[in-house]
Design a protein around this motif. Structure first.
Motif, PDB file in Angstrom:
ATOM      1  N   ASP A  92       3.499  14.358  33.216  1.00  0.00           N
ATOM      2  CA  ASP A  92       2.711  15.029  32.181  1.00  0.00           C
ATOM      3  C   ASP A  92       3.435  14.940  30.834  1.00  0.00           C
ATOM      4  O   ASP A  92       4.663  14.900  30.786  1.00  0.00           O
ATOM      5  CB  ASP A  92       2.518  16.510  32.535  1.00  0.00           C
ATOM      6  N   ASP A  94       3.413  17.287  28.605  1.00  0.00           N
ATOM      7  CA  ASP A  94       3.578  18.619  28.027  1.00  0.00           C
ATOM      8  C   ASP A  94       4.913  19.254  28.392  1.00  0.00           C
ATOM      9  O   ASP A  94       5.102  20.451  28.183  1.00  0.00           O
ATOM     10  CB  ASP A  94       2.431  19.529  28.483  1.00  0.00           C
ATOM     11  N   GLN A  96       6.101  20.063  31.145  1.00  0.00           N
ATOM     12  CA  GLN A  96       6.135  21.004  32.279  1.00  0.00           C
ATOM     13  C   GLN A  96       6.866  20.368  33.460  1.00  0.00           C
ATOM     14  O   GLN A  96       7.508  21.044  34.249  1.00  0.00           O
ATOM     15  CB  GLN A  96       4.717  21.438  32.668  1.00  0.00           C
ATOM     16  N   ARG A 198       4.751  26.067  29.914  1.00  0.00           N
ATOM     17  CA  ARG A 198       4.345  25.304  28.729  1.00  0.00           C
ATOM     18  C   ARG A 198       4.901  25.977  27.482  1.00  0.00           C
ATOM     19  O   ARG A 198       4.737  27.181  27.303  1.00  0.00           O
ATOM     20  CB  ARG A 198       2.825  25.285  28.667  1.00  0.00           C
TER      21      ARG A 198
HETATM   22 MG    MG Z   1       0.733  21.153  32.043  1.00  0.00          MG
END
Ligand code: MG
Ligand code: UDP
Length: 334
Positions: A92, A94, A96, A198
């Motif tokens: 991902d 982001d 995470q 996040r």
């Molecule tokens: Mg995420």
């Protein structure tokens, strides 16, 4: 060996520089060639411009720019198709997932696995609308498919190229990659991965995703179990229905002869007609399914089997001739 990291990006402006930095640091520390393929899935927050800047400054970075938002699965599939590595890593954008887990997963792959997927054992998301539904969905998926899995939703996955290329993903199916791969004969392993809350941006999903996952599960179950022979499912249902209709018909006649019950006034007669009609429909569905299964496999040029190794064949060409079609690329998994 070359590594390709695929990162789907949809409005992750503030995460992009950090993500690039962290992934580069981890991959730079390994003794492999690598590339990072960012797929901009129609971002509207300036993510695309940010990515293009990064690509201009770092020769390891490639950017795929979608015309609009096509979804995470489409983004991952595009990245896989355009990547040039022997090993595909999906993560991902982001932050995470923890890029620092990649070396551990590569080691696991080296043990002889074809696909290694993460288990967010200590997942840092909201309990009620994310973790709990996900737990239930994963339990259901494991039960229905017979694939021992604890967390399919973790994007951090490491797999051999030939496995990644072989999986047809549509809709929201990227999470089912390990199961689809397993059904093609891939050896899969699940390892515990770190997971962070996040920090920037917002999640693109909510509780409704769980329902889409359940619907996808039905499709996946059908594809892995019956797509090659739909007649086994629909023919079975048709037989069951016709048998029920036949029994109801016999009962109607028996009740008329023995008990004097009027046949047209007996609801079992309706059941007979209904079950026989439904049964016939199932047979027709099965036959249509058989036709579409053949079209499905033949238009993709993919036979309904996968070869792991070939032994004793001459390099190149020999097997292509032997198979008659020669359209499937047979790469050695070693
Ligand atoms: Mg995420
Ligand atoms: N993403 C994407 N297209 C979409 C939705 C999400 O490329 O339509 C990307 C998103 O930018 C992120 C990853 O997919 O890098 C996972 O999304 P998100 O973090 O929102 O999912 P969650 O972690 O909440 O399940």
């Amino acid at each position: 060996m070359k590594l390709s990291v695929i990162v789907p990006i949809y409005n992750e402006l503030d995460n992009i520089p950090l993500c690039h930095e962290q992934v580069s640091e981890v991959l730079g520390g390994l003794e492999h060639e690598y590339e990072i393929v960012f797929v901009d899935d129609g971002s509207t927050d300036g993510s695309r411009e940010r990515l293009v800047e990064i690509a201009a400054a770092d020769s390891h970075v490639r950017v795929v720019e979608f015309r609009r938002n096509f979804g995470q699965t489409a983004a991952m599939r595009a990245g896989i198709e355009l990547a040039s590595g022997d090993v595909i890593i999906t993560i991902d954008g982001d932050l995470q997932n923890e890029p620092g887990d990649i070396p551990m997963m590569l080691e696991k792959l080296d043990e002889g696995y074809d696909l290694v997927h993460g288990w967010r054992k200590y997942r840092q998301d909201a309990m009620l609308n994310r973790k709990l539904p996900s737990k239930i969905a994963n339990w259901l998926i494991a039960r229905v498919t017979g694939f021992p899995v604890r967390d399919l939703g973790c994007t951090l996955k490491v797999m051999r190229r030939e496995i990644a290329e072989d999986i047809s993903m549509y809709g929201e199916m990227h999470r089912f990659m390990p199961i689809l791969a397993y059904w093609q004969g891939a050896r899969c392993a699940e390892v515990v991965c770190r997971h962070h809350p996040r920090r920037f941006g917002t999640t693109k999903y909510g509780i409704w995703r769980t329902f889409r996952v359940i619907l996808d599960l039905i499709t996946v179950k059908y594809m892995i179990r019956y797509a090659v022979s739909p007649m086994r499912l629909f023919g079975g249902l048709g037989l069951a229905s016709c048998t029920a209709g036949g029994l109801a018909g016999l009962a109607t006649v028996a009740m008329k002869l023995l008990g004097g019950v009027d046949m047209t006034g007996n609801p079992l007669l309706l059941l007979t007609v209904f079950a026989a009609t439904v049964g016939l429909q199932f047979f027709v569905l099965g036959l249509l399914g058989e036709v579409s299964a053949r079209i499905y496999h033949e238009c993709q040029g993919k036979p309904p089997y996968r070869v792991r190794h070939l032994h004793g064949f001459k390099q190149g060409g020999a097997f292509a001739e032997a198979s008659g079609e020669g359209r499937q690329r047979h790469r050695s998994a070693a």
